[in-house]
Design a protein around this motif. Structure first.
Motif, short mmCIF file in Angstrom:
data_model
loop_
_atom_site.label_atom_id
_atom_site.label_comp_id
_atom_site.label_asym_id
_atom_site.label_seq_id
_atom_site.Cartn_x
_atom_site.Cartn_y
_atom_site.Cartn_z
N MET A 51 0.83 -1.24 0.01
CA MET A 51 -0.03 -0.21 0.03
C MET A 51 0.87 1.16 0.02
O MET A 51 0.51 2.29 -0.67
N LEU A 52 1.95 1.11 0.82
CA LEU A 52 2.93 2.28 0.70
C LEU A 52 3.30 2.77 -0.63
O LEU A 52 3.54 3.77 -1.02
N LEU A 53 3.72 1.56 -1.47
CA LEU A 53 4.36 1.74 -2.68
C LEU A 53 3.19 1.76 -3.88
O LEU A 53 3.70 1.71 -5.02
N SER A 54 2.02 1.60 -3.51
CA SER A 54 1.13 1.24 -4.60
C SER A 54 0.86 2.52 -5.54
O SER A 54 0.70 2.14 -6.67
N GLN A 55 1.11 3.89 -5.29
CA GLN A 55 1.26 4.81 -6.53
C GLN A 55 2.31 4.50 -7.32
O GLN A 55 2.15 4.96 -8.52
N ALA A 75 -13.92 -11.54 -3.08
CA ALA A 75 -13.89 -12.96 -2.33
C ALA A 75 -13.03 -13.04 -1.28
O ALA A 75 -13.23 -13.72 -0.29
N LEU A 76 -11.77 -12.72 -1.61
CA LEU A 76 -10.86 -12.63 -0.90
C LEU A 76 -10.81 -11.78 0.23
O LEU A 76 -10.53 -12.10 1.65
N THR A 82 -12.16 -7.13 6.14
CA THR A 82 -12.52 -7.12 4.86
C THR A 82 -11.98 -6.22 3.56
O THR A 82 -12.08 -6.50 2.46
N GLY A 83 -11.40 -5.05 4.33
CA GLY A 83 -10.87 -4.11 3.18
C GLY A 83 -9.55 -4.03 2.79
O GLY A 83 -9.35 -3.56 1.51
N ALA A 84 -8.85 -4.97 3.27
CA ALA A 84 -7.45 -4.96 2.66
C ALA A 84 -7.37 -5.29 1.37
O ALA A 84 -6.67 -4.22 0.56
N ILE A 85 -7.86 -6.50 0.87
CA ILE A 85 -7.29 -6.69 -0.60
C ILE A 85 -8.20 -5.97 -1.51
O ILE A 85 -7.36 -5.59 -2.56
N PRO A 86 -9.38 -5.69 -1.16
CA PRO A 86 -10.17 -4.92 -2.12
C PRO A 86 -9.52 -3.38 -2.29
O PRO A 86 -9.67 -2.85 -3.44
N THR A 87 -8.99 -2.82 -1.41
CA THR A 87 -8.50 -1.62 -1.23
C THR A 87 -7.18 -1.57 -2.19
O THR A 87 -6.97 -0.67 -3.08
N LEU A 88 -6.24 -2.52 -1.77
CA LEU A 88 -5.23 -2.75 -2.62
C LEU A 88 -5.43 -2.82 -4.17
O LEU A 88 -4.75 -2.14 -4.89
N TRP A 89 -6.50 -3.68 -4.29
CA TRP A 89 -6.86 -3.95 -5.82
C TRP A 89 -7.39 -2.93 -6.35
O TRP A 89 -7.15 -2.50 -7.50
N ALA A 92 -15.73 5.34 -1.64
CA ALA A 92 -17.06 5.22 -1.80
C ALA A 92 -17.26 3.40 -2.01
O ALA A 92 -18.26 2.70 -1.48
N VAL A 93 -16.43 2.83 -3.00
CA VAL A 93 -16.79 1.55 -3.27
C VAL A 93 -16.38 0.86 -2.09
O VAL A 93 -17.11 -0.24 -1.53
N ILE A 94 -15.05 0.82 -1.21
CA ILE A 94 -14.50 0.18 -0.20
C ILE A 94 -15.64 0.25 0.93
O ILE A 94 -16.02 -0.33 1.71
#
Length: 215
Positions: A112-116, A134-135, A146-153, A166-168
């Motif tokens: 997440m720190l390097l995601s940009q 699903a993950l 619940t939010g870790a994988i969807p947020t990164l994705w 809004a999505v997360i």
């Protein structure tokens, strides 16, 4: 006040602020406190309840557009993943639970720190979004994360800050509500846990509001 109760309150206070600020991550932050001193089942119930309470605070404090077209694949996958996580939780070894959480934090935080700086992913379409959901649902059933994988994705998908929140936010709200209902229906929530629920709610409310204001 017992050491377990102090640990519970401290985790809820810090995690409440982070969730108010970011729109997610209550469970990840709270679990980094609770996993070392609380039974995994108790920690999971408190994490799901605290996350759900924090999401409700955020929903009424920071209103966002629904973005239903983007949300739907994540949500479909999430609702399919929750029952599997709820099923695994009662049989999960406490040491394995700690190891799994530690691995998630060690891998997820630097990403997440390097995601940009990471390249954007355009392949996979709605199916890949549903898999990320699903993950997230599975990890939600296992411990409210619940939010870790969807947020990164969704970051790797290139969603902007407002659309991503809004999505997360809506994804977390729905999957956490289903997870909490499943915990109650399957007996994961015991009578001994019930008095601790308002303690977590009260501890997180003010920090969550501060986090929302900072956001």
């Amino acid at each position: 006040m017992s050491s377990e109760l102090i640990l519970l309150v401290c985790g809820a206070v810090v995690a409440g602020f982070v969730q108010g600020l970011s729109g997610f991550a209550f469970s990840m932050v709270a679990m980094s406190f609770w996993v070392w001193g609380l039974d995994p089942k108790l920690a999971s119930v408190m994490a799901v309840f605290g996350s759900l309470t924090g999401q409700l605070v955020a929903t009424f404090s920071v209103r966002r557009k629904l973005h239903l077209t983007t949300l739907l694949p994540y949500l479909t996958g999430g609702l399919l993943g929750v029952p599997l996580g709820v099923y695994v939780l009662p049989v999960l070894n406490p040491d394995a639970f700690k190891l799994a959480l530690s691995l998630v934090l060690v891998i997820w935080c630097p990403l997440m720190l390097l995601s940009q700086q990471l390249p954007r992913i355009t392949l996979g379409g709605k199916f890949a979004d549903a898999l990320a959901g699903a993950l997230g649902g599975f990890m939600g059933g296992l411990g409210g994360i619940t939010g870790a994988i969807p947020t990164l994705w969704s970051t790797l998908r290139g969603l902007d800050k407002e659309q991503q929140r809004a999505v997360i936010q809506n994804f977390n709200l729905a999957t956490l509500a289903v997870t909490m209902a499943a915990y109650v229906a399957t007996g994961v929530v015991t009578a001994e846990m019930v008095p601790l629920l308002p303690v977590v709610a009260i501890a997180l409310l003010f920090p969550a509001r501060i986090g929302v204001r900072v956001y």
